[in-house]
Write a protein that holds these residues in place. Structure first.
Motif, PDB file in Angstrom:
ATOM      1  N   PRO A 302      69.872  23.581  42.459  1.00 49.93           N
ATOM      2  CA  PRO A 302      68.657  22.950  43.291  1.00 49.93           C
ATOM      3  C   PRO A 302      69.203  21.728  44.109  1.00 49.93           C
ATOM      4  O   PRO A 302      70.095  21.127  43.710  1.00 49.93           O
ATOM      5  CB  PRO A 302      67.622  22.440  42.036  1.00 49.93           C
ATOM      6  CG  PRO A 302      68.624  22.569  40.775  1.00 49.93           C
ATOM      7  CD  PRO A 302      69.619  23.324  41.145  1.00 49.93           C
ATOM      8  N   LYS A 331      65.341  13.551  41.235  1.00 47.46           N
ATOM      9  CA  LYS A 331      64.625  14.625  40.900  1.00 47.46           C
ATOM     10  C   LYS A 331      65.410  15.797  41.338  1.00 47.46           C
ATOM     11  O   LYS A 331      65.895  15.781  42.592  1.00 47.46           O
ATOM     12  CB  LYS A 331      63.273  14.568  41.349  1.00 47.46           C
ATOM     13  CG  LYS A 331      62.286  13.514  40.875  1.00 47.46           C
ATOM     14  CD  LYS A 331      61.919  14.194  39.349  1.00 47.46           C
ATOM     15  CE  LYS A 331      60.513  13.117  38.670  1.00 47.46           C
ATOM     16  NZ  LYS A 331      60.440  13.583  37.317  1.00 47.46           N
ATOM     17  N   LEU A 333      64.636  19.763  43.015  1.00 51.81           N
ATOM     18  CA  LEU A 333      63.781  20.450  43.623  1.00 51.81           C
ATOM     19  C   LEU A 333      64.625  21.859  43.855  1.00 51.81           C
ATOM     20  O   LEU A 333      65.194  21.918  44.800  1.00 51.81           O
ATOM     21  CB  LEU A 333      63.620  19.584  45.414  1.00 51.81           C
ATOM     22  CG  LEU A 333      62.500  20.118  45.918  1.00 51.81           C
ATOM     23  CD1 LEU A 333      61.163  19.617  45.089  1.00 51.81           C
ATOM     24  CD2 LEU A 333      62.451  19.392  47.114  1.00 51.81           C
ATOM     25  N   GLY A 336      62.686  27.387  46.918  1.00 52.64           N
ATOM     26  CA  GLY A 336      60.894  27.860  47.054  1.00 52.64           C
ATOM     27  C   GLY A 336      60.173  26.444  46.906  1.00 52.64           C
ATOM     28  O   GLY A 336      58.953  26.896  47.118  1.00 52.64           O
ATOM     29  N   LYS A 337      60.480  25.336  46.497  1.00 52.61           N
ATOM     30  CA  LYS A 337      59.562  24.332  46.350  1.00 52.61           C
ATOM     31  C   LYS A 337      59.642  23.565  47.525  1.00 52.61           C
ATOM     32  O   LYS A 337      60.798  23.069  47.967  1.00 52.61           O
ATOM     33  CB  LYS A 337      59.832  23.607  45.031  1.00 52.61           C
ATOM     34  CG  LYS A 337      59.259  24.248  43.840  1.00 52.61           C
ATOM     35  CD  LYS A 337      59.801  23.190  42.875  1.00 52.61           C
ATOM     36  CE  LYS A 337      59.056  23.809  41.298  1.00 52.61           C
ATOM     37  NZ  LYS A 337      59.373  23.086  40.389  1.00 52.61           N
ATOM     38  N   SER A 338      58.576  23.124  48.460  1.00 54.52           N
ATOM     39  CA  SER A 338      58.641  22.337  49.401  1.00 54.52           C
ATOM     40  C   SER A 338      58.599  21.012  48.895  1.00 54.52           C
ATOM     41  O   SER A 338      59.108  19.817  49.716  1.00 54.52           O
ATOM     42  CB  SER A 338      57.567  22.788  50.335  1.00 54.52           C
ATOM     43  OG  SER A 338      56.342  22.570  49.779  1.00 54.52           O
ATOM     44  N   HIS A 339      57.819  20.699  48.196  1.00 53.74           N
ATOM     45  CA  HIS A 339      57.633  19.263  47.408  1.00 53.74           C
ATOM     46  C   HIS A 339      57.222  19.155  45.963  1.00 53.74           C
ATOM     47  O   HIS A 339      57.025  20.251  45.369  1.00 53.74           O
ATOM     48  CB  HIS A 339      56.581  18.584  48.254  1.00 53.74           C
ATOM     49  CG  HIS A 339      55.238  19.077  48.045  1.00 53.74           C
ATOM     50  ND1 HIS A 339      54.807  20.123  48.907  1.00 53.74           N
ATOM     51  CD2 HIS A 339      54.353  18.728  47.191  1.00 53.74           C
ATOM     52  CE1 HIS A 339      53.593  20.381  48.471  1.00 53.74           C
ATOM     53  NE2 HIS A 339      53.269  19.643  47.628  1.00 53.74           N
ATOM     54  N   ILE A 340      57.655  18.005  45.213  1.00 52.96           N
ATOM     55  CA  ILE A 340      57.000  18.057  43.980  1.00 52.96           C
ATOM     56  C   ILE A 340      55.822  16.879  43.886  1.00 52.96           C
ATOM     57  O   ILE A 340      56.135  15.919  44.490  1.00 52.96           O
ATOM     58  CB  ILE A 340      57.876  17.907  42.685  1.00 52.96           C
ATOM     59  CG1 ILE A 340      58.830  16.895  43.012  1.00 52.96           C
ATOM     60  CG2 ILE A 340      58.826  19.282  42.901  1.00 52.96           C
ATOM     61  CD1 ILE A 340      59.868  16.315  41.963  1.00 52.96           C
ATOM     62  N   THR A 341      55.119  16.787  43.060  1.00 57.76           N
ATOM     63  CA  THR A 341      54.108  15.559  42.858  1.00 57.76           C
ATOM     64  C   THR A 341      54.703  14.758  41.584  1.00 57.76           C
ATOM     65  O   THR A 341      54.806  15.614  40.360  1.00 57.76           O
ATOM     66  CB  THR A 341      53.023  16.124  42.600  1.00 57.76           C
ATOM     67  OG1 THR A 341      52.276  16.810  43.502  1.00 57.76           O
ATOM     68  CG2 THR A 341      51.784  14.970  42.627  1.00 57.76           C
ATOM     69  N   ASN A 362      59.762  15.014  48.649  1.00 54.87           N
ATOM     70  CA  ASN A 362      60.820  16.061  48.973  1.00 54.87           C
ATOM     71  C   ASN A 362      62.022  15.134  49.443  1.00 54.87           C
ATOM     72  O   ASN A 362      61.991  14.040  49.279  1.00 54.87           O
ATOM     73  CB  ASN A 362      60.291  17.003  49.802  1.00 54.87           C
ATOM     74  CG  ASN A 362      59.677  16.432  51.153  1.00 54.87           C
ATOM     75  OD1 ASN A 362      59.888  15.331  51.708  1.00 54.87           O
ATOM     76  ND2 ASN A 362      58.974  17.261  51.751  1.00 54.87           N
TER      77      ASN A 362
END
Length: 504
Positions: A302, A331, A333, A336-341, A362
């Motif tokens: 990732p 972090k 990422l 398939g993940k455009s962002h995380i909170t 991101n």
């Protein structure tokens, strides 16, 4: 039927006259006790066996993400030199040939930017050496090769290689000997995360040892984050994590030692007494930082978002190569993940506005921080400086105002003796302004930033140029029509807003 079952269980047996249900309970209890005893014996024997073989106890095995598999360090050879890593192919990742070229250079530790441009002021011919000596006393640092995978390891000559597949497992006693029992004289940095010591391994190689403070599990969290983020990756512009120590509540990380200060010290701090960085040296440092971020964002899976890009986290080696450090807030990422909170962390002045406002994170957050870093290096100013007038407190806002007033020549750090050409300065400023765009979607990828910094002119794709020219032409036609209808052409200072927006 229930009454028959009760009467059956209530019958007395020949074993001391106990009732059936009592006897059954005793038998089940004994069976459970026997199982527990057998398990405890097995675990004890297994633990002893592991200790005999020099491995960590089961409870001390680090939980490292299985997802990080972009570089696998093979078994160490007889002389303890790491073998070539296996890189994930980039062909599936980029359709853009230029991006592939940039990332290939990035992964191979491209040295094309190493010009003789990192000299100090001419007034001190020995300034470079004296700066290094002042920063780190007497022992020179391990010098990274242009090909970081095959470079001689600072771990050469040490007996124990980590069972995790990378790095070295140090004992607390090893590190106490290396730092003279963590003497204050060896402290080279400290903060909320812990203290960094300079140490010398038994093979003579200097290292930096980060001792994490054990504050309610935060040390354990930061330890795991750094191990997962950079334990397996290799790049010439990333500080290399050499190993770790886990004993009781102690959590320590061992890094290669970088002996020439950091960018903050060269721009604002103690290293300025040895001279000021030239323009070429600044661009070389920023280009190396950009290549490392492109690698973290686009070349591995990732992807790694650093979350704390700032001048004090950009270490500089004796050849004035940049090395990104401090992954305690990083972090991962996943695909398939455009962002995380996540909870907003970072340093005020460098944090992207959308992340500060919503916690949405991101890789574009790192791009914004890099843009601020680029402006800081160009201007020699802090990102936030309350000693300046109100309009100049925030570096990004002040620079946008200066560019809007066509005063871009005046923003250059006056300590740079040999000024860059106007086009070179403009290219760097426009690159920085694209990175700090309030709209995260409009910010470039870091591989594009690398191209911008390396190119001779500000790179706008041909398709974009044609589209912008056609849009500008249409705007001119429409504006002339409006002027003829409303008599605005009488005003010599009037300029169409569309054309004005196209400049920056």
């Amino acid at each position: 039927m229930a009454s028959d079952l009760n009467s059956g269980l209530s019958k007395k047996t020949f074993v001391f006259g106990l009732k059936v249900w009592v006897l059954m309970g005793i038998i089940v209890g004994l069976f459970i006790i026997i199982i527990l005893v057998v398990l405890s014996i097995c675990l004890t024997l297994r633990k002893k066996f592991r200790r005999v073989n020099g491995k960590l106890p089961l409870s001390h095995v680090i939980s490292v993400s299985d997802e990080i598999k972009e570089i696998k360090v093979d078994q160490v050879s007889a002389n303890n030199h790491p073998q070539n890593g296996v890189f994930k192919s980039l062909n599936d990742k980029f359709g853009d040939r230029e991006s592939e070229k940039v990332l290939n250079q990035t992964m191979n530790g491209d040295n094309s930017s190493q010009s003789g441009s990192f000299n100090h002021l001419e007034k001190d011919a020995n300034g470079s050496q004296s700066g290094e000596d002042c920063c780190v006393k007497s022992i020179s640092a391990y010098r990274s090769s242009s090909h970081p995978i095959t470079a001689p390891s600072p771990l050469s000559g040490l007996p124990e290689f980590s069972h995790l597949g990378w790095g070295h497992w140090f004992t607390l006693r090893d590190l106490e000997l290396a730092t003279n029992r963590f003497a204050k004289d060896n402290v080279i940095g400290e903060g909320g995360y812990g203290i960094v010591y300079r140490g010398q391994l038994i093979n003579g190689n200097p290292v930096a040892i980060k001792k994490l403070l054990n504050n309610l599990g935060q040390a354990e969290k930061e330890f795991r984050v750094e191990v997962e983020a950079i334990g397996h990756v290799r790049h010439k512009n990333l500080v290399r994590l050499l190993g770790y120590c886990i004993e009781g509540t102690h959590r320590l990380l061992i890094y290669e030692y970088v002996n020439n200060g950091n960018l903050e010290q060269w721009l604002h701090g103690a290293m300025r007494q040895h001279g000021f960085l030239t323009w070429d040296a600044r661009i070389k440092i920023l280009l190396g930082t950009a290549k490392a971020l492109a690698y973290l964002h686009e070349a591995i899976e990732p992807k790694v978002v650093h979350r704390d890009i700032k001048s004090s986290n950009i270490l500089i080696d004796e050849d004035f190569n940049a090395k990104i450090s401090d992954f305690g807030l990083a972090k991962l990422l996943g695909a398939g993940k455009s962002h995380i909170t996540t909870r907003v962390m970072g340093t005020f002045g460098y944090v992207a506005p959308e992340y500060a406002n919503s916690g949405l994170l991101n890789e574009k957050s790192d791009v914004y921080s890099f843009g601020v870093l680029l402006l800081e290096a160009i201007t020699g100013r802090d990102p936030v400086d309350y000693s300046r007038p109100a309009a100049e407190v925030n570096l990004v806002d002040w620079l946008k105002m200066m560019v809007g007033c066509r005063c871009s020549e005046e923003v250059l750090d006056p300590n740079i003796e040999t000024r860059p050409s106007t086009s070179t300065l403009k290219r760097a400023l426009l690159t920085a302004l694209r990175c700090v765009d309030p709209d995260a979607e409009k910010r470039p990828r870091m591989s594009q930033v690398v191209r911008m910094l390396e190119s001779e002119e500000y790179p706008i794709p041909r398709e974009d140029r044609r589209r912008r020219r056609s849009q500008a032409g249409n705007m001119e036609v429409e504006t002339h029509r409006e002027n003829s209808d409303t008599d605005k052409s009488d005003n010599p200072d009037y300029k169409p807003s569309g054309l004005r927006n196209q400049r920056v």
